[in-house]
Design a protein around this motif. Sequence first.
Motif, PDB file in Angstrom:
ATOM      1  N   ILE A  66       0.974  -1.200   0.069  1.00 18.65           N
ATOM      2  CA  ILE A  66       0.363   0.014  -0.102  1.00 18.65           C
ATOM      3  C   ILE A  66       0.446   1.208   0.324  1.00 18.65           C
ATOM      4  O   ILE A  66       1.877   1.046   0.017  1.00 18.65           O
ATOM      5  N   SER A  67       0.341   2.504  -0.505  1.00 18.31           N
ATOM      6  CA  SER A  67       0.949   3.458  -0.311  1.00 18.31           C
ATOM      7  C   SER A  67       1.010   4.074   0.898  1.00 18.31           C
ATOM      8  O   SER A  67       0.357   3.838   2.286  1.00 18.31           O
ATOM      9  N   HIS A  68       1.181   5.320   1.282  1.00 18.93           N
ATOM     10  CA  HIS A  68       1.696   6.155   2.523  1.00 18.93           C
ATOM     11  C   HIS A  68       0.802   7.170   2.710  1.00 18.93           C
ATOM     12  O   HIS A  68      -0.128   6.854   4.259  1.00 18.93           O
ATOM     13  N   LEU A 254     -10.539  13.679  -0.314  1.00 19.02           N
ATOM     14  CA  LEU A 254     -10.525  13.001   1.196  1.00 19.02           C
ATOM     15  C   LEU A 254      -8.508  13.327   1.452  1.00 19.02           C
ATOM     16  O   LEU A 254      -8.226  12.132  -0.367  1.00 19.02           O
ATOM     17  N   ILE A 255      -8.288  12.522   2.005  1.00 12.66           N
ATOM     18  CA  ILE A 255      -6.937  12.757   2.329  1.00 12.66           C
ATOM     19  C   ILE A 255      -6.815  11.684   3.080  1.00 12.66           C
ATOM     20  O   ILE A 255      -7.367  11.745   4.271  1.00 12.66           O
ATOM     21  N   ARG A 260      -4.068   5.706   9.803  1.00 15.48           N
ATOM     22  CA  ARG A 260      -5.758   5.551   9.651  1.00 15.48           C
ATOM     23  C   ARG A 260      -6.299   4.656   8.564  1.00 15.48           C
ATOM     24  O   ARG A 260      -7.208   3.777   9.230  1.00 15.48           O
ATOM     25  N   GLN A 261      -5.903   3.718   8.217  1.00  9.58           N
ATOM     26  CA  GLN A 261      -6.037   2.632   6.935  1.00  9.58           C
ATOM     27  C   GLN A 261      -6.255   1.640   8.117  1.00  9.58           C
ATOM     28  O   GLN A 261      -6.637   0.456   7.917  1.00  9.58           O
ATOM     29  N   ASN A 262      -4.747   1.106   8.952  1.00  8.03           N
ATOM     30  CA  ASN A 262      -4.492   0.293   9.365  1.00  8.03           C
ATOM     31  C   ASN A 262      -4.807  -0.043  10.824  1.00  8.03           C
ATOM     32  O   ASN A 262      -3.921   0.085  12.014  1.00  8.03           O
TER      33      ASN A 262
END
Length: 418
Positions: A66-68, A254-255, A260-262
Motif C-alpha cells: 500500500i501507499s503512504h 479526502l486524504i 488510519r487505514q490500519n
Amino acid sequence: MNWPYELQIGWRYTRAGRATRRNGFISFISGVSMLGIALGVAALIIVLSVMNGFQKEVRDRMLSVISHVEVYAADGQALPDWRAVAEQAARHPQVRGAAPYVSAQALIAHGELMRGALVRGISPAEEPQVTPLAQQLKDTVLPRLVAGEWGIVLGGELARALGVREGDKITVVAPSGQVTPAGVVPRLKQMTVVGTFEAGHYEYDSALALMHLDDAAKLFRVEGPTGVQLRLADVHRAREVAGELAQMLTGSLLISDWTRQNRNWFAAVQLEKRMMFIILTLIVAVAAFNLVSTLVMTVTDKRADIAILRTLGASPASIMGIFMVQGATSGVIGTASGLLLGLAVAFNIDVIVPAIERAFNASFLPSSIYLISRMPSDPQASDIVPIVAISLVLAFVATLYPSWRASRVQPAEALRYE
C-alpha cells in the motif's frame, strides 16, 4: 581520590564479606536482589525489542503493497484531473512519488470457487514509484498488464484458493449490476491471469488483485482514476503530511494515510506493548523492593557501627546517606547488568533462537503457520531509556525507609549491650 566517607562506608557495606554467617546471608540476599533486577530489566528489553521487531516486519510488508498517503474524491467518483492533484501534492517536500489508481470490491470466480477481493486498477508505468511490490514486479509481471487485453495479477494465496495458475481464465463480478429489460443482472467480465505475487502479508496475498487502470475504469464504470497514491520520504510522518496536504490541495478531496487505514492493528500492538511493559515492570519492582529486606537486615546488623559513627559526630543525614549508597549501588549494578544482558540478547536474537531450535529440535515460528519464520528484534532507545530510569528510581525508593530507620538509631540504646 578523597571520596566522602558516606560513599566509602556505603560501598564497603555493599561488598560485605562472609566473615560471619549473618554477613554471608545478607550478602546472599543482596546478590539475589541484584540478580532479580538484572533479569527483570533484561526481560523487559528483550520482550519489547522482539515486539518492535514484529511490528516493524509486519509494517514493512504492509507498506510494500500500500501507499503512504491516498488522495481520492469525496464522492467516490473519478478525479476530474488526477495529474493536477499529483502535481500539487508533489510540491510538498516529503512527497517522492505519485500514481493513479481505481479501487473497488469485487467477486472473483473460477469454476465453482468464488472469493471476495479488493481489485486495484493501476498504471504499470507509475505504480513502481509508490509501492515496493510494484518496483519488484515492474520488469516481470506488470508489463503483462496491457490496456484492453483484460489481464489480472492475483495474490499468491488468492490464486491458490481459487486453484488457478498463470494463463487460466477467471470471472470478475462487479458490485454494481447492469439494468436490463429482464431486471438487474450482475456485471461479469472474463479475464486472464497473467501472473501472481507474494507480498509476504497474508491479508494482501489472499485478497488483492491488480489490473490495468483503463480496464478497471471500464469494469467499474468510472471516468478515470478515483484517487492518487503518494509515497513519502519519511513513512513515520504520514499523518502529519496528510494534514498538511489537506490544506494545500484544492477541490473536494479526502486524504487518508496508512496509519488510519490500519488503525485497529496498530492500536492493538500498542496496547499489547503497554501491557507487557506494565507486567514486566512488576518483576523489576519486586526485585527492587527486595532491597528493603536486605537493608533492614544490614541496619540491624550494623547498629553498633551506626552508634559509633554517631558518637564520632556523624549526623543522621550522613547515616541515612551511607545506607542509601548501599541500596542504590545494588540497584545500579543490577540495572547495568540487565541492560548489558538485554542488549546482548536483543542484538543477537537471530543467532540465539536458531541455536536453541537446533539444540531442542524445535521450531518456534513455523513458516507454514506464522507470517514470519524468524524472530525479529528492534531495540529502540525510546523503550530502553524508560526501563533503565524506572529500575533506578524503584531501587532508590526502596532505600528510603531502611535508611531513615538507620538514621533514627540512638547510640546509647545500640551500645547498651555491646
